[in-house]
Design a protein around this motif. Structure first.
Motif, PDB file in Angstrom:
ATOM      1  N   MET A  73       0.739   2.655   4.069  1.00 41.55           N
ATOM      2  CA  MET A  73      -0.133   4.068   4.300  1.00 41.55           C
ATOM      3  C   MET A  73      -0.090   4.570   5.685  1.00 41.55           C
ATOM      4  O   MET A  73      -0.217   3.605   6.578  1.00 41.55           O
ATOM      5  CB  MET A  73      -1.470   3.737   3.624  1.00 41.55           C
ATOM      6  CG  MET A  73      -1.450   3.621   2.219  1.00 41.55           C
ATOM      7  SD  MET A  73      -3.269   3.285   1.448  1.00 41.55           S
ATOM      8  CE  MET A  73      -2.943   3.149  -0.342  1.00 41.55           C
ATOM      9  N   GLN A  97      -8.430   1.901   3.322  1.00 45.32           N
ATOM     10  CA  GLN A  97      -7.478   0.895   2.704  1.00 45.32           C
ATOM     11  C   GLN A  97      -8.046  -0.513   2.362  1.00 45.32           C
ATOM     12  O   GLN A  97      -7.932  -0.793   1.437  1.00 45.32           O
ATOM     13  CB  GLN A  97      -6.364   0.441   3.738  1.00 45.32           C
ATOM     14  CG  GLN A  97      -5.478   1.887   4.065  1.00 45.32           C
ATOM     15  CD  GLN A  97      -4.083   1.326   5.036  1.00 45.32           C
ATOM     16  OE1 GLN A  97      -3.551   0.359   4.711  1.00 45.32           O
ATOM     17  NE2 GLN A  97      -3.864   2.198   5.765  1.00 45.32           N
ATOM     18  N   PHE A 110       0.805  -1.200   0.062  1.00 42.88           N
ATOM     19  CA  PHE A 110      -0.074  -0.169   0.031  1.00 42.88           C
ATOM     20  C   PHE A 110       1.020   1.130   0.064  1.00 42.88           C
ATOM     21  O   PHE A 110       1.755   1.481   0.965  1.00 42.88           O
ATOM     22  CB  PHE A 110      -1.006   0.085   1.294  1.00 42.88           C
ATOM     23  CG  PHE A 110      -1.931  -1.061   1.252  1.00 42.88           C
ATOM     24  CD1 PHE A 110      -3.310  -0.607   0.986  1.00 42.88           C
ATOM     25  CD2 PHE A 110      -1.618  -2.282   1.481  1.00 42.88           C
ATOM     26  CE1 PHE A 110      -4.227  -1.655   1.138  1.00 42.88           C
ATOM     27  CE2 PHE A 110      -2.668  -3.394   1.730  1.00 42.88           C
ATOM     28  CZ  PHE A 110      -3.768  -3.055   1.421  1.00 42.88           C
ATOM     29  N   GLN A 151      -7.836   2.275   8.144  1.00 46.06           N
ATOM     30  CA  GLN A 151      -7.936   1.022   7.838  1.00 46.06           C
ATOM     31  C   GLN A 151      -9.213   0.815   6.853  1.00 46.06           C
ATOM     32  O   GLN A 151      -9.041   0.187   5.747  1.00 46.06           O
ATOM     33  CB  GLN A 151      -7.809   0.216   9.097  1.00 46.06           C
ATOM     34  CG  GLN A 151      -7.925  -1.287   8.668  1.00 46.06           C
ATOM     35  CD  GLN A 151      -6.565  -1.663   7.998  1.00 46.06           C
ATOM     36  OE1 GLN A 151      -5.480  -1.181   8.329  1.00 46.06           O
ATOM     37  NE2 GLN A 151      -6.471  -2.220   6.664  1.00 46.06           N
ATOM     38  N   GLU A 160       1.199   5.503  -0.272  1.00 45.07           N
ATOM     39  CA  GLU A 160       0.561   6.778  -0.214  1.00 45.07           C
ATOM     40  C   GLU A 160       1.503   8.011  -0.560  1.00 45.07           C
ATOM     41  O   GLU A 160       2.649   7.901  -0.231  1.00 45.07           O
ATOM     42  CB  GLU A 160       0.320   7.016   1.401  1.00 45.07           C
ATOM     43  CG  GLU A 160      -0.145   8.369   1.661  1.00 45.07           C
ATOM     44  CD  GLU A 160      -0.639   8.505   3.278  1.00 45.07           C
ATOM     45  OE1 GLU A 160      -1.075   9.776   3.369  1.00 45.07           O
ATOM     46  OE2 GLU A 160      -0.404   7.631   3.903  1.00 45.07           O
TER      47      GLU A 160
END
Length: 450
Positions: free
Chosen positions: A87, A95, A67, A92, A69
């Motif tokens: 991230m 995500q 993940f 959460q 960002e």
């Protein structure tokens, strides 16, 4: 936002604010497009940009490798944004939604192998828009691969010839399979490398067309430490985020310059933080999340604190500065001291092992920290004991330095110097250790060196 169909890196596109600009950019976009087509889309300037690196096999099994960002919001091409993994400011539940959407997209298209999926997320109303997908190994794949220790290119190749995720072993651990999602117990910062040192008269402003030729990737156990490593690796001659030209501007000029999206904006933000310009003002202009502003404020406060030492530096101040990424030479310069409170204060090295130390690792790689923990020592002792038990002689160890962030022509320089050097050393009975700061994915996979 205008996006020509089938061009790479945003070529020919851009953001337009009025009809006059539309008339200028559309012909450029049509000329750049292979099928003479330009998409005219809702502009999502200022939304946060989020990426998932996903792998899918022919059975429909999927994992999210990483993940990512983007610290810079929408409006700057992701290749020109500085990014973090995992991230850090995204809830959460958001995500989870992004992962669900990514999986549905990959299933609908029927992708097998690695795919990068990019989203725009509006914090105000939680709207999520898909920007694009890249069903291939991309620059983001290289970052995700190196950030997690998960060999995306290798796994994607095996999937291409018919293996499924549950049949592929994770070579780093030697125990888990490739459908085991990587876990990160550290923070990664990617910082772009722009060629403006070669093209001194080029326009340094950033938009939807990518200008960066590559990037550096740094790992730390805090955002601050990783950011400081990135800045000192990027070959700008800087060892903190203080950029001298901005020190000469007035507060009003600093605020005005923050409106300019260019290759130096993060240094302008840092200067604003050093001067105490309030976070609300900086956020309204840049849309950089408050969490990142707080972390950069912490670095600015540490730098200002060292500058007030006037030749008297305590051990606590020194160790705190080291923990958050300040180098010895930087501390000496800022604190105006010739000697440091602790002689030979050494870094410890921690593992990138894809599983946050949940399993032992066969071939991890390491990053340096100053928190008193050294995972490398135990790993090396274990390997040397194995060699001794086999009756094999101790090998000479040779350190190979990579040639730095990707510049124009760097691929030849890097692969044919650093990597061939490692191979030759190994062939001649040496242990080769490669020190590198760019997230090349295949040539410097975890098993290239020893």
């Amino acid at each position: 936002v205008l996006r020509p169909a089938y061009t790479m890196g945003g070529t020919g596109g851009g953001i337009v604010y009025n009809v006059e600009e539309l008339r200028q950019v559309v012909p450029r976009g049509l000329a750049a497009s292979l099928i003479n087509q330009v998409l005219v889309e809702e502009c999502v300037l200022g939304w946060e940009e989020l990426e998932l690196e996903v792998v899918r096999d022919a059975k429909g099994q999927k994992i999210t490798v990483c993940f990512i960002e983007n610290v810079d919001p929408m409006g700057v091409h992701t290749g020109d944004s500085f990014c973090v993994a995992p991230m850090l400011t995204v809830p959460q539940e958001v995500q989870d939604k992004l992962q669900d959407y990514s999986y549905r997209i990959l299933d609908a298209i029927g992708v097998t192998g690695g795919t990068n999926v990019q989203f725009a997320h509006n914090r105000e109303d939680n709207r999520i828009i898909v920007i694009e997908i890249n069903p291939r190994t991309s620059r983001s794949s290289a970052l995700a691969s190196k950030a997690t220790g998960y060999p995306i290119a290798k796994v994607a190749t095996k999937i291409a010839i018919g293996y499924t995720l549950d049949e592929i072993t994770n070579d780093v651990t030697g125990k888990t399979c490739a459908c085991f999602e990587p876990a990160l117990d550290y923070i990664v910062v990617k910082y772009p490398k722009w060629p403006f040192d070669k093209f001194v008269y080029a326009d340094k402003s950033l938009g939807t067309q990518m200008m960066a030729t590559g990037e550096v990737m740094s790992i730390g156990n805090s955002f601050e430490a990783a950011m400081m490593k990135a800045v000192s690796s990027i070959e700008l001659g800087m060892d903190t985020l203080t950029h001298k030209p901005f020190e000469e501007l007035t507060d009003d000029e600093i605020v005005a310059h923050m409106h300019v999206q260019d290759a130096e904006r993060v240094f302008c933000v840092y200067e604003a933080l050093k001067r105490g310009i309030d976070h609300e003002t900086i956020y309204k202009i840049t849309k950089i999340d408050w969490w990142f502003l707080d972390k950069m404020q912490h670095l600015a406060d540490l730098e200002k604190g060292l500058a007030k030492c006037n030749g008297v530096l305590t051990e606590e101040q020194y160790k705190t500065a080291k923990k958050y990424g300040f180098q010895d030479k930087t501390i000496k310069r800022l604190a105006q001291v010739d000697t440091l409170p602790v002689e030979n204060y050494r870094a410890g090295f921690k593992m990138v092992d894809t599983c946050a130390a949940e399993f032992s690792a066969n071939t991890p790689y390491f990053y340096s920290t100053y928190d008193g923990d050294n995972e490398a020592a135990g790993f090396i002792a274990e390997k040397e004991a194995e060699t001794a038990a086999k009756g094999e002689p101790k090998k000479k160890k040779v350190l190979v330095f990579g040639s730095g962030p990707i510049r124009i022509g760097q691929g030849i320089e890097f692969d044919y110097c650093s990597v061939h050097c490692v191979w030759t050393l190994k062939k001649n009975g040496c242990e080769a250790i490669l020190v590198n700061n760019n997230p090349e994915t295949v040539s410097t996979d975890f098993d290239t060196g020893d």
